[in-house]
Design an enzyme around this catalytic site. Structure first.
Site, PDB file in Angstrom:
ATOM      1  N   ASN A 194      24.659  57.550  37.026  1.00 19.11           N
ATOM      2  CA  ASN A 194      25.740  56.590  37.205  1.00 19.11           C
ATOM      3  C   ASN A 194      25.665  55.592  36.067  1.00 19.11           C
ATOM      4  OD1 ASN A 194      27.206  54.087  38.444  1.00 19.11           O
ATOM      5  ND2 ASN A 194      27.647  55.753  39.872  1.00 19.11           N
ATOM      6  N   HIS A 483      36.180  46.975  44.085  1.00 19.87           N
ATOM      7  CA  HIS A 483      35.453  48.213  43.796  1.00 19.87           C
ATOM      8  C   HIS A 483      34.141  47.884  43.084  1.00 19.87           C
ATOM      9  CE1 HIS A 483      38.580  51.551  44.384  1.00 19.87           C
ATOM     10  NE2 HIS A 483      38.994  50.480  45.037  1.00 19.87           N
ATOM     11  N   GLU A 484      33.141  48.729  43.308  1.00 15.93           N
ATOM     12  CA  GLU A 484      31.777  48.529  42.773  1.00 15.93           C
ATOM     13  C   GLU A 484      31.131  47.242  43.281  1.00 15.93           C
ATOM     14  OE1 GLU A 484      34.096  51.164  40.466  1.00 15.93           O
ATOM     15  OE2 GLU A 484      34.274  49.010  40.154  1.00 15.93           O
ATOM     16  N   GLU A 502      35.724  49.594  47.827  1.00 11.87           N
ATOM     17  CA  GLU A 502      35.275  50.949  47.504  1.00 11.87           C
ATOM     18  C   GLU A 502      33.841  51.069  48.018  1.00 11.87           C
ATOM     19  OE1 GLU A 502      35.180  53.815  43.610  1.00 11.87           O
ATOM     20  OE2 GLU A 502      34.250  51.844  43.496  1.00 11.87           O
ATOM     21  N   GLU A 508      37.720  59.662  43.513  1.00 11.57           N
ATOM     22  CA  GLU A 508      37.638  59.852  42.068  1.00 11.57           C
ATOM     23  C   GLU A 508      36.584  60.879  41.677  1.00 11.57           C
ATOM     24  OE1 GLU A 508      36.720  56.111  40.321  1.00 11.57           O
ATOM     25  OE2 GLU A 508      34.850  55.843  41.403  1.00 11.57           O
TER      26      GLU A 508
END
Length: 700
Positions: A194, A483-484, A502, A508
């Protein structure tokens, strides 16, 4: 009506006579026992229907600068009470939620530390336990630094676990299903790459952690009301099956900076002898405070499309040019050559607006509209975006005018590039810009390593930033989809403009190699326990190569499975994530996405088993409409659908969207059949579901 009953019964005992304290849940199925072990170590244990769930487990915190809160305690006061209310969420899976618990509050004094004292508050619901540490204002306790929290969850055996590698910076891993004893051996393979990740232990796992015991108990461990504190992971002693809290550190290794009066988040244990009981629990929401906002009329559930999936698959780009060196305010984009693949152009966004308006959707998300996308990914640049300067081919004013003329809202996108300092620097200006141009919702992103360097996505400093962002947005009547960010802990009750997150591996990843077919049968038992997810379902073209010949990934579900996700993956923010031109080819199936609600009066779990299948029926808010979603993993099955929740004596028309007889996620994902049937409260439907497949039903 809101009904509140608070009965407090004080029970003061001389210390010498206090042995152990017990409370039961309102339905008497759960029993909590608290006592001090040798040397004054606080412990608790939990039973469900006389079956042990949590063996005696230690409580306490280790501190850096003052004596620790681990032992040397005596019980100097206990208080018990009961609480019962019903409250209405701004949006949610039900119109009304009951908050009913029995409470035990224990005051513990450390005589050797100048009579310093703390409190541990336990709340026992019919569906589980919540407890937290409280540090009242007092003469001998002011400022302290947490070195580690040592809350234990001593399990009764080698349970089946649905786990993610413990990480301070990402939850974007595929869930691993294994026994607890197998985690160590499977950890290396589970830690997939990641852009930002920091694992901490060969047996460390994240919460929410879903477990199933050998004797059929379902157990979920998480936290609630994460405010001004570090996110909790769990470290496993895999010889004794004891999980212990492991907090996210800051840049210098400290786990939390505290000043009394203060408290920790709630630690939660949800228990049921049925998998459905876990999904039905609202314990985490109930442990959060009521909404802080007097006016919530501006907070609205949203169904949207967006300029997004085409960039994810590689059909188009976020960036306007192919420059490799960009400096905001210095680079003159009007003199640069466009790359010809930029997605967020005025004309292209208008096409999405037209599609949304024609099909009754609420909004359009636009990513890649603002300058700076060429030169930041994988770097740690402080000043990448200013969140107000568009590319030359995106006319903010014209898009505002055109969207308003069609009755469509535009969702703003703020990618921070992990530079939290820069985002806070621009936040007021960015929100004012949104208000001036008709945006009432923002999708924020935190991709990459955090700046200030050394901070983690889930540390106390970032947790405070996320809440600052949400409350600042409320000043401008803006809804936030982060998100994140850190995984949710029920704060959407208190701050309902936090309309989505998210914080997990979303759709995705279907374009990055694929999610396992069982992925969405697990997420409701794990990630969704703390709040809704912006999973971005609705992908009809399952072969990414159709959009980008170089992308060989494919979606690991059938088309009908994608429809069912709008019911099984609850969110008040639901995206129709595929491209308009694809939906136009399958308008009969797209009808379900057009119809399905995003806010609900009732929800019923018809059948469920984590990692295998889920079937849920929901009633649309303030409408006589019902929607059912059923999904399965890679194993075909027969879904058993009952309709006893329908009003008796009435007949309804149901539109059934089913996998075709030859459907499967890997060989024939777009095979489907649509039929209409009559149903009543006595109807029982047995519907075949394909490998990686699903079923969706609309009832009117």
């Amino acid at each position: 009506m809101r009904r509140s009953i608070l009965i407090a019964a004080l029970m003061l005992h001389a210390v010498l006579f206090v042995q152990a304290q017990e409370i039961t849940s309102p339905d008497k199925n759960l029993t909590l026992k608290f006592e001090l072990q040798g040397n004054g170590v606080p412990t608790y244990q939990l039973h469900y229907k006389q079956r042990e769930v949590i063996k005696p487990s230690k409580l306490g915190l280790e501190t850096k600068d003052v004596p620790s809160f681990l032992d040397g305690f005596t019980i100097t006061k206990t208080e018990q009470g009961t609480f019962d209310e019903s409250w209405n969420p701004v949006w949610g899976e039900e119109k009304t939620i009951r908050n009913h618990y029995n409470e035990l509050l224990v005051t513990l004094t450390q005589k050797a530390v100048q009579d310093r004292y703390i409190r541990i508050r336990f709340r026992l619901f019919n569906d589980g336990l919540g407890f937290r540490y409280e540090f009242p204002s007092q003469k001998n306790l002011n400022y302290f630094i947490i070195k580690e929290e040592h809350t234990q969850f001593a399990l009764t055996g080698d349970h089946k676990a649905f786990w993610l590698p413990g990480d301070f910076d990402t939850q974007e891993y595929e869930t691993v299903t294994s026994n607890l004893s197998e985690i160590r051996g499977k950890m290396k393979a589970a830690v997939t790459p990641n852009v930002s990740q920091t694992t901490f232990s060969p047996t460390g796992v994240q919460t929410p952690l879903m477990l199933k015991s050998k004797d059929g108990l379902y157990i979920n461990i998480h936290e609630a009301a994460l405010i001004d504190y570090s996110c909790m992971s769990l470290n496993l002693d895999d010889k004794n099956f004891v999980l212990e809290s492991f907090l996210t550190p800051d840049a210098i290794g400290d786990k939390g900076y505290m000043q009394a009066p203060t408290q920790s988040p709630w630690r939660t244990v949800i228990v049921s002898d049925k998998a459905a009981g876990i999904l039905e629990s609202r314990l985490i929401l109930n442990l959060n405070e009521p909404t802080k906002y007097k006016d919530v009329s501006w907070i609205k559930p949203i169904k949207y499309v967006g300029v997004w999936w085409e960039m994810i698959t590689g059909k188009s780009t976020w960036a306007y040019t192919d420059l490799e060196n960009v400096q905001l305010g210095i680079t003159d984009y009007s003199k640069t050559k466009p790359n010809g693949k930029h997605g967020a152009t005025t004309q292209h966004v208008k096409e999405y607006i037209d599609f949304a308006a024609k099909n009754g959707l609420d909004a359009v998300l636009v990513e890649g509209w603002n300058q700076g996308w060429e030169d930041w990914f994988g770097k740690t640049k402080d000043y990448v975006f200013d969140f107000v300067t568009p590319y030359p081919d995106f006319d903010v004013k014209e898009i505002h005018r055109y969207a308003a003329s069609k009755g469509i809202k535009i969702i703003m996108h703020h990618e921070t590039s992990g530079s939290v300092r820069n985002y806070e620097r621009h936040l007021d200006t960015a929100y004012k810009f949104m208000v001036e141009n008709g945006y009432n919702a923002v999708k924020s992103g935190y991709v990459g390593q955090i700046i200030p360097r050394g901070e983690h996505h889930y540390g106390q400093w970032l947790v405070n930033h996320y809440l600052y962002d949400i409350t600042k947005a409320a000043d401008y009547k803006i809804m936030v989809n982060a998100h994140e960010a850190v995984r949710p802990t029920g704060l959407c009750r208190t701050y309902p403009n936090l309309i989505g997150n998210e914080a997990a591996r979303g759709t995705e990843y279907e374009a990055f190699g694929g999610n396992n077919p069982d992925h969405t049968t697990i997420l409701p038992f794990t990630r969704l326990m703390g709040g809704p997810m912006d999973y971005t379902p609705g992908i009809f073209e399952t072969q990414c190569s159709v959009y980008n010949p170089e992308n060989k990934s494919f979606v690991h579900t059938t088309l009908v499975h994608q429809l069912a996700l709008y019911v099984t993956m609850y969110s008040p923010l639901q995206m129709a994530a595929d491209l308009p031109e694809t939906y136009n080819k399958y308008m009969d199936a797209f009808q379900f996405i057009k119809d399905v609600a995003v806010d609900w009066d009732e929800s019923h779990i018809l059948e469920a088993e984590p990692g295998d299948y889920i079937t849920i029926a929901r009633k649309a808010k303030n409408k006589e409409e019902w929607y059912i979603g059923s999904i399965t993993d890679e194993n075909p099955r027969i879904a058993n659908i009952t309709f006893e929740y329908l009003p008796k004596g009435k007949t309804y028309e149901a539109t059934v969207y089913a996998d075709g007889k030859d459907a499967s996620y890997d060989k024939n994902p777009k095979s489907y059949a649509i039929r209409k049937i009559k149903v009543t409260s006595k109807t029982i439907l047995k519907q075949p579901v394909a490998s990686g497949g699903g079923m969706a039903i609309s009832i009117k």
